[in-house]
Design a protein around this motif. Structure first.
Motif, PDB file in Angstrom:
ATOM      1  N   LEU A   1      92.092 103.103   7.096  1.00  0.00           N
ATOM      2  CA  LEU A   1      92.160 104.346   7.869  1.00  0.00           C
ATOM      3  C   LEU A   1      91.120 104.395   8.985  1.00  0.00           C
ATOM      4  CD1 LEU A   1      92.705 106.884   4.949  1.00  0.00           C
ATOM      5  CD2 LEU A   1      94.427 105.969   6.519  1.00  0.00           C
ATOM      6  N   LEU A   2      89.961 103.748   8.764  1.00  0.00           N
ATOM      7  CA  LEU A   2      88.880 103.813   9.747  1.00  0.00           C
ATOM      8  C   LEU A   2      88.757 102.559  10.603  1.00  0.00           C
ATOM      9  CD1 LEU A   2      86.113 105.427   7.497  1.00  0.00           C
ATOM     10  CD2 LEU A   2      87.585 106.573   9.172  1.00  0.00           C
ATOM     11  N   ARG A   3      89.610 101.547  10.295  1.00  0.00           N
ATOM     12  CA  ARG A   3      89.486 100.288  11.013  1.00  0.00           C
ATOM     13  C   ARG A   3      89.745 100.476  12.511  1.00  0.00           C
ATOM     14  NH1 ARG A   3      93.210  95.915   8.544  1.00  0.00           N
ATOM     15  NH2 ARG A   3      91.905  96.501   6.744  1.00  0.00           N
ATOM     16  N   GLY A   4      90.728 101.294  12.871  1.00  0.00           N
ATOM     17  CA  GLY A   4      91.054 101.532  14.273  1.00  0.00           C
ATOM     18  C   GLY A   4      89.896 102.173  15.021  1.00  0.00           C
ATOM     19  N   TYR A   5      89.192 103.089  14.359  1.00  0.00           N
ATOM     20  CA  TYR A   5      88.047 103.774  14.990  1.00  0.00           C
ATOM     21  C   TYR A   5      86.947 102.791  15.347  1.00  0.00           C
ATOM     22  CZ  TYR A   5      83.822 106.604  15.339  1.00  0.00           C
ATOM     23  OH  TYR A   5      82.642 107.151  15.747  1.00  0.00           O
ATOM     24  N   PHE A   6      86.604 101.916  14.417  1.00  0.00           N
ATOM     25  CA  PHE A   6      85.514 100.971  14.653  1.00  0.00           C
ATOM     26  C   PHE A   6      85.912  99.921  15.692  1.00  0.00           C
ATOM     27  CE2 PHE A   6      84.124 102.606  10.483  1.00  0.00           C
ATOM     28  CZ  PHE A   6      82.801 102.901  10.786  1.00  0.00           C
ATOM     29  N   LYS A   7      87.198  99.517  15.692  1.00  0.00           N
ATOM     30  CA  LYS A   7      87.649  98.574  16.711  1.00  0.00           C
ATOM     31  C   LYS A   7      87.580  99.186  18.113  1.00  0.00           C
ATOM     32  CE  LYS A   7      90.663  95.594  13.948  1.00  0.00           C
ATOM     33  NZ  LYS A   7      92.041  95.091  13.775  1.00  0.00           N
TER      34      LYS A   7
ATOM     35  N   GLU B   1      84.851  99.515  23.431  1.00  0.00           N
ATOM     36  CA  GLU B   1      84.061 100.277  24.408  1.00  0.00           C
ATOM     37  C   GLU B   1      82.726  99.572  24.709  1.00  0.00           C
ATOM     38  OE1 GLU B   1      83.647 104.151  22.770  1.00  0.00           O
ATOM     39  OE2 GLU B   1      85.688 104.781  23.299  1.00  0.00           O
ATOM     40  N   LYS B   2      82.096  99.046  23.656  1.00  0.00           N
ATOM     41  CA  LYS B   2      80.838  98.317  23.856  1.00  0.00           C
ATOM     42  C   LYS B   2      81.062  97.071  24.697  1.00  0.00           C
ATOM     43  CE  LYS B   2      78.489  99.796  19.613  1.00  0.00           C
ATOM     44  NZ  LYS B   2      77.901  99.327  18.329  1.00  0.00           N
ATOM     45  N   GLU B   3      82.154  96.345  24.425  1.00  0.00           N
ATOM     46  CA  GLU B   3      82.462  95.132  25.171  1.00  0.00           C
ATOM     47  C   GLU B   3      82.761  95.447  26.625  1.00  0.00           C
ATOM     48  OE1 GLU B   3      82.970  91.109  25.822  1.00  0.00           O
ATOM     49  OE2 GLU B   3      82.161  92.182  24.073  1.00  0.00           O
ATOM     50  N   LYS B   4      83.464  96.554  26.871  1.00  0.00           N
ATOM     51  CA  LYS B   4      83.786  96.966  28.232  1.00  0.00           C
ATOM     52  C   LYS B   4      82.523  97.344  29.000  1.00  0.00           C
ATOM     53  CE  LYS B   4      86.823 100.076  30.792  1.00  0.00           C
ATOM     54  NZ  LYS B   4      87.810 101.180  30.703  1.00  0.00           N
ATOM     55  N   ALA B   5      81.637  98.042  28.330  1.00  0.00           N
ATOM     56  CA  ALA B   5      80.375  98.433  28.962  1.00  0.00           C
ATOM     57  C   ALA B   5      79.530  97.213  29.296  1.00  0.00           C
ATOM     58  CB  ALA B   5      79.604  99.378  28.048  1.00  0.00           C
TER      59      ALA B   5
END
Length: 244
Positions: A213-219, A224-228
């Motif tokens: 259920l939370l895997r999508g949130y962490f991905k 976002e970190k990779e994009k930044a």
């Protein structure tokens, strides 16, 4: 006989002439120092305490001697009037908002009257104008302040020494806490519990990442970190290219 008298008169005349010349030289130097041979103007200011300033003391502007103190008059029990005579050449530089102060030549030198530079848009002073002043700081006041500070530091040092001795001997709450082995053990247990709790929190976060259920949130957060990071690298590369 006449030849002897003539020689004596010649020597006397030479001696008198030399004396008169020396007298004129002395008068010239004294007059130059007192601004007697130059065009001058006066300014007036007031002090509560002239702090040893005397008639004839130098007047300085921007570190240059520009005149002398002409008179010092007590007006009342809290006001002393000081009149300064200065060379007229510096009148254009002294403004109405200039201020007078009393300083010393060196640490314990003669007192002098200092005139500060005013603002550039302020009009120049007129002859006999009044300007404001700064009260001088007495050397005795500085010594008294240093003495009080030293006495306070001594008292604080003594109190700290007494407190540290009491702590070492286990007196007071702080002394008991620092010298009680039971308290030390309790602190160690508390720190160990905190470490265990932190470790458990990390394990829970890792488990949450693997949760369906939370895997999508962490991905999403990772993207976002990779994009930044990529954006920061791109900006750095553009700045480097501009420098070249």
């Amino acid at each position: 006989m006449n030849t002897t008298n003539n020689a004596y008169k010649i020597k006397l005349g030479i001696f008198v002439s030399i004396g008169i010349l020396i007298l004129f030289v002395i008068i010239f130097f004294i007059g130059s120092n007192q601004n007697l041979f130059s065009s001058k103007f006066k300014i007036n200011t007031h002090f509560r305490n002239v702090s040893g300033l005397q008639i004839g003391s130098q007047v300085r502007f921007s570190g240059i001697s520009v005149g002398t103190v002409e008179s010092i008059v007590i007006i009342n029990d809290s006001t002393v009037s000081v009149v300064a005579v200065m060379n007229k050449e510096v009148k254009q530089f002294i403004k109405k908002d200039s201020k007078a102060s009393i300083a010393s030549e060196g640490v314990i030198g003669n007192k002098i009257l200092m005139i500060s530079q005013g603002s550039s848009n302020s009009p120049q002073v007129t002859d006999g104008a009044f300007i404001k002043s700064f009260e001088p700081v007495e050397f005795e006041d500085i010594l008294s302040s240093i003495k009080v500070s030293a006495e306070n530091a001594e008292v604080i040092t003594d109190e700290l020494a007494i407190m540290l001795i009491g702590i070492n001997e286990g007196e007071g709450t702080l002394g008991k806490l620092l010298n009680d082995e039971g308290v030390a053990k309790d602190l160690e247990k508390t720190m160990e519990n905190l470490r265990q709790g932190s470790k458990g929190l990390e394990e829970n976060m890792e488990a949450a990442k693997n949760n369906f259920l939370l895997r999508g949130y962490f991905k999403k957060k990772e993207r976002e970190k990779e994009k930044a990071r990529e954006q920061a690298e791109k900006e750095a590369a553009e700045k480097e290219a501009e420098k070249k």
